[in-house]
Motif scaffolding. Structure first.
Motif, PDB file in Angstrom:
ATOM      1  N   ASN A 221     101.367   7.168  43.089  1.00 46.33           N
ATOM      2  CA  ASN A 221     101.134   8.545  43.542  1.00 46.33           C
ATOM      3  C   ASN A 221     100.368   9.312  42.464  1.00 46.33           C
ATOM      4  N   GLN A 222      99.160   9.713  42.791  1.00 45.28           N
ATOM      5  CA  GLN A 222      98.295  10.365  41.817  1.00 45.28           C
ATOM      6  C   GLN A 222      98.789  11.755  41.414  1.00 45.28           C
ATOM      7  N   THR A 223      99.718  12.332  42.174  1.00 48.83           N
ATOM      8  CA  THR A 223     100.240  13.647  41.789  1.00 48.83           C
ATOM      9  C   THR A 223     101.072  13.574  40.517  1.00 48.83           C
ATOM     10  N   ALA A 224     101.439  12.369  40.121  1.00 46.32           N
ATOM     11  CA  ALA A 224     102.230  12.215  38.886  1.00 46.32           C
ATOM     12  C   ALA A 224     101.364  12.256  37.641  1.00 46.32           C
TER      13      ALA A 224
ATOM     14  N   ALA B  98      94.908   5.786  35.282  1.00 46.51           N
ATOM     15  CA  ALA B  98      94.534   7.168  34.972  1.00 46.51           C
ATOM     16  C   ALA B  98      94.478   7.433  33.475  1.00 46.51           C
ATOM     17  N   LEU B  99      94.680   6.410  32.665  1.00 51.28           N
ATOM     18  CA  LEU B  99      94.648   6.600  31.223  1.00 51.28           C
ATOM     19  C   LEU B  99      93.218   6.911  30.781  1.00 51.28           C
TER      20      LEU B  99
ATOM     21  N   ALA C 251      99.209  14.474  36.280  1.00 54.34           N
ATOM     22  CA  ALA C 251      99.232  15.685  35.448  1.00 54.34           C
ATOM     23  C   ALA C 251     100.534  15.809  34.655  1.00 54.34           C
ATOM     24  N   PRO C 252     101.717  15.656  35.298  1.00 55.02           N
ATOM     25  CA  PRO C 252     102.943  15.735  34.494  1.00 55.02           C
ATOM     26  C   PRO C 252     103.067  14.588  33.486  1.00 55.02           C
ATOM     27  N   LEU C 253     102.537  13.417  33.823  1.00 50.44           N
ATOM     28  CA  LEU C 253     102.556  12.323  32.850  1.00 50.44           C
ATOM     29  C   LEU C 253     101.718  12.667  31.621  1.00 50.44           C
TER      30      LEU C 253
ATOM     31  N   HIS D 190     106.316   5.861  27.050  1.00 53.52           N
ATOM     32  CA  HIS D 190     106.394   5.458  28.455  1.00 53.52           C
ATOM     33  C   HIS D 190     105.345   6.182  29.301  1.00 53.52           C
ATOM     34  N   ALA D 191     105.106   7.449  28.998  1.00 53.49           N
ATOM     35  CA  ALA D 191     104.115   8.207  29.770  1.00 53.49           C
ATOM     36  C   ALA D 191     102.728   7.589  29.640  1.00 53.49           C
TER      37      ALA D 191
END
Length: 829
Positions: free
Chosen positions: A481-484, A513-514, A486-488, A503-504
């Motif tokens: 889920n790409q919505t994660a 997304a790194l 930003a918080p990651l 872990h993030a």
């Protein structure tokens, strides 16, 4: 888990025990041992003060558990190996689903999730189902209609054990673990394979002899990993890997397989490092009585009536023989002092052993805790207690899978005269699962991570319990889920704990997304753990090194600048990862970075394999810099470093070995003059009177230095090439005498001589095999040095079956001098 068949065969051949019929025990000499019923079993345990052991499931809810995994709702999937040890073809194995319906910490609902499995041995959760290891396959099982029974059953990977006519039930794949790299890791144990993905024929078949492995649970892409122990593998909180095998109860895996082969002129040494301070076959303190069959078999072996290794100096127990299920505690329910401790089961001795892991540079030393020097963390008086695997649960407790059987032993190692009176199926209808909690423990609510939002899962990466962190990481990878993202990214930069930030970063990598900015920020983090993982994750952004083309990368790239700045780091964790990563890239400033790391490595020789592996170009420039470096002159390995760099410069394979601690002057290997009496048993009897004499240790020191010091170190004398002799003192003076005079009577696997013949016929080397894969063979030589040979098709490796230790060390000694030597061996520190 118990005895390795090749060692048995080699010992049998060497000993010449093919003479006469085997003895037969009287049935009356092998009394049956009754089980303890579940309601009474807790009273059989002794446990470290401050802890409580609780029975959370027993027969009929579960039988013969050998592996387990908690899903995101706290339900426990348990693999039942009911066909142990001789009923593989009957396909009795199952997967159970256990549930705690009232939240009291005990399981009260049990469902057969899947059946008809041949010797299943491993399990891992993913995407609402489970991957199950059942040689030759890794199956994917899933319930899609809510009846708690698998209606999806696919062969995800296959080929484990390909070509093996008779599988060893104690050497099958095991220990599925979720890795920081978003892959499921496991051990193939001693079973070779030719693994392929049936649903993806475009992927190549991967062949191996003995290895660990990992696979991407989404794509099923399979690769080999460093390891190769028998039964038990785990990671600590920052991803360092530990394994166990029989008596070798704790080993650290020092480097990753993926780095091997980056340097054409260097092959890293074997990654397995024994780290137990008390040696491999360390003492254990069992509370259960020795089984009658074990006592009789040991006596027959000592008397030469049957084949097999004589371990522990002829004692049936009291030392590690069946190490399994190594687990690093990363929970939050126990006192902080236990965080990071290693727990190893010995299912043959009915106990769980604890080791403190103390840093020693990049590696660890594993020590028995001072307050457990004469006892175990957990031990039972019940011979049926058979702990084989452990897991840290959602509540932070340590869970134990107990096969609960009357006998747990490889049937091939049981003489016929004993086996005919033993019921190897006794316990096929029993099994237990326990948890260990502190005396003061409040039962938490059941987890529901499966219902958590993406943001909530991200927050869980900062949780103090390892189960929460790894489960949240797995769910983030499953959902994609790409919505994660930003918080990651926020957590990676501002998370409260270094483990959360680490872990993030890996979760961002799992979502593809790194970004470069994420890893450069990580490489500047205040925590060495985050900086080290930032370096590792930076590899995907580094320009790939082209062998033979130096300086192709643009050193002005921001990410390369961070690598250069980290050259001055004083943290060994960061230094080590930086060195391995440098092997994947080349840029003009790389030589200066390597020179800095060589200077800082000091006496930590485990830094050197990574540095040699990274020295892929401009060897002459590096040599010039190091030879002129005043600081390096104090390094005890300076000569070896420069010698290997010169070898690589000249296009030759570097011959690096893990250095041994040596005396100032290298002692010569003792060679007896004259003919050595081949009748070793007769020579033992000749010197047996020495056991009755009171020897003088100081005189024995001189004998030791002359005859033993070339390979053994004791009391500051000699060099540590062979086993630590202090670990064998508990065997007694008589067994020391036997081993001195007849070293081939019992040969540990790592010291068995092999003959290696190269395919071109130009070279034959005799020594012990330190490490072997499809790239290299590393052979330990009697003088403590090591030869490394690049593999080629047609190489022959054959076991000679004899020990590195020569016969005839007693030549020229009197009985009194032997008594002096024995006194030194028993008294020197």
């Amino acid at each position: 888990m118990l005895r390795l068949v090749p060692l048995l065969i080699a010992w049998l051949v060497v000993s010449g025990l093919a003479k006469g019929a085997e003895p037969t025990a009287e049935k009356s000499d092998l009394p049956r041992i009754p089980p303890t019923e579940p309601k009474n079993v807790i009273s059989t345990f002794s446990i470290r003060e401050g802890f409580d052991i609780q029975l959370v499931a027993s027969e009929p809810l579960v039988v013969d558990p050998v592996a387990m995994a908690f899903d995101e709702y706290g339900r426990l999937y348990v693999v039942e190996m009911i066909g142990y040890s001789e009923h593989r073809d009957d396909r009795l194995g199952r997967v159970r689903l256990l549930e705690d319906e009232n939240g009291d910490g005990r399981f009260d609902r049990s469902t057969v999730f899947a059946a008809d499995l041949a010797w299943p041995t491993a399990v891992a959760c993913f995407d609402g189902g489970v991957f199950v290891g059942a040689t030759p396959d890794i199956l994917y099982l899933k319930d899609t209609d809510g009846d708690r029974k698998a209606d999806v059953r696919n062969v995800a990977l296959t080929g484990f054990g390909a070509g093996v006519k008779r599988l060893n039930m104690q050497s099958l794949m095991n220990s599925f673990r979720w890795g920081l790299d978003n892959r499921i890791h496991g051990s193939a144990s001693g079973t070779p394979g030719k693994v392929r993905v049936p649903s993806r024929p475009e992927l190549e078949t991967v062949s191996f002899v003995r290895s660990d492995f990992s696979f991407d649970p989404r794509t099923l892409e399979f690769r080999l990993e460093s390891g190769g122990a028998q039964h038990g593998m785990d990671f600590d909180a920052v991803g360092r890997k530990f394994v166990c095998s029989n008596s070798r109860h704790i080993m650290q895996v020092m480097h990753e397989q993926r780095y091997v082969g980056l340097n054409s002129f260097f092959v890293p040494t074997t990654p397995l490092q024994e780290i137990a301070v008390d040696g491999a076959a360390a003492p254990v303190f069992r509370r259960s009585p020795d089984e009658a069959w074990r006592v009789i078999r040991t006596r027959w072996r000592v008397d030469g009536k049957v084949g097999g290794p004589i371990e522990g100096g002829g004692r049936p127990s009291g030392y590690f023989t069946a190490a399994t299920g190594i687990t690093i505690y990363d929970g939050h329910a126990w006192p902080q002092d236990f965080s990071g401790d290693a727990f190893i089961a010995d299912c043959g001795s009915n106990l769980i052993h604890r080791k403190k892991l103390q840093p020693a540079g990049i590696s660890f030393m594993a020590r028995r805790p001072d307050d457990e020097r004469d006892r175990e963390f957990l031990a039972s008086t019940d011979n049926w207690f058979r702990p084989v695997q452990m897991e840290v649960g959602p509540d932070g407790a340590l869970y134990i899978a107990d096969m609960y059987r009357e006998v747990i032993e490889h049937p091939w190692s049981l003489p016929r005269g004993i086996k005919q009176h033993i019921d190897l199926d006794s316990g096929n209808d029993r099994g237990r699962i326990y948890r260990i909690v502190p005396d003061i423990f409040v039962q938490p609510a059941l987890p529901a991570l499966g219902q958590a939002t993406g943001a909530e899962l991200v927050a869980m990466l900062d949780h103090p319990n390892g189960w929460h962190r790894s489960t949240a990481a797995r769910l983030l990878y499953e959902r994609q889920n790409q919505t994660a993202i930003a918080p990651l990214r926020r957590l990676a930069k501002r998370g409260k704990t270094d483990l959360g930030r680490m872990h993030a970063l890996h979760a961002l990598a799992g979502l593809n997304a790194l970004a470069v900015e994420d890893v450069t920020a990580a490489m500047a983090d205040g925590s060495p753990v985050v900086r080290g993982h930032g370096v590792r994750l930076a590899e995907q952004f580094l320009p790939k090194r082209k062998p033979g083309v130096a300086g192709a990368a643009d050193e002005d790239k921001m990410i390369l600048g961070h690598l250069v700045r980290l050259a001055g780091t004083r943290d060994s964790f960061v230094q080590y990862q930086l060195a391995w990563t440098l092997g994947t890239v080349d840029f003009p400033a790389k030589t200066e970075v390597l020179a800095s790391l060589f200077r800082q490595a000091g006496a930590d020789y485990w830094q050197l394999p990574a540095l040699f592996n990274a020295t892929t170009e401009r060897h002459g420039q590096l040599i010039d810099g190091l030879e002129a470096d005043a600081a390096l002159k104090a390094n005890p390995y300076r000569g070896m470093i420069l010698k290997n760099l010169h070898a690589m410069k000249e296009g030759r394979l570097a011959q690096f070995v893990v250095p041994k601690k040596r005396t100032a002057s290298v002692l010569p290997i003792f060679k007896p003059s004259g003919i050595v009496n081949p009748d070793r048993a007769k020579v033992v009897e000749q010197f047996r009177p020495a056991l009755a004499k009171r020897g003088k240790a100081e005189l024995g020191r001189k004998v030791f230095e002359q005859r033993c010091g070339a390979c053994h170190q004791l009391g500051g004398v000699g060099q540590a090439i062979g086993p630590d002799l202090r670990a064998s003192r508990s065997n007694g003076a008589e067994q020391m005498l036997i081993h001195l005079i007849d070293p081939n009577r019992e040969v540990a696997a790592q010291y068995v001589l092999h003959e290696v013949r190269t395919a071109n016929g130009r070279e034959t080397i005799v020594g012990s095999i330190r490490f072997m894969n499809d790239v290299v063979i590393q052979v330990g030589l009697p003088d403590g040095s090591e030869r490394q040979l690049l593999r080629s098709e047609g190489d022959e490796v054959k076991s000679i079956g004899r020990s590195l230790m020569p016969e005839g060390l007693e030549a020229g000694l009197s009985v009194a001098q032997m008594a002096d030597l024995l006194a030194w061996l028993q008294e020197a520190e």
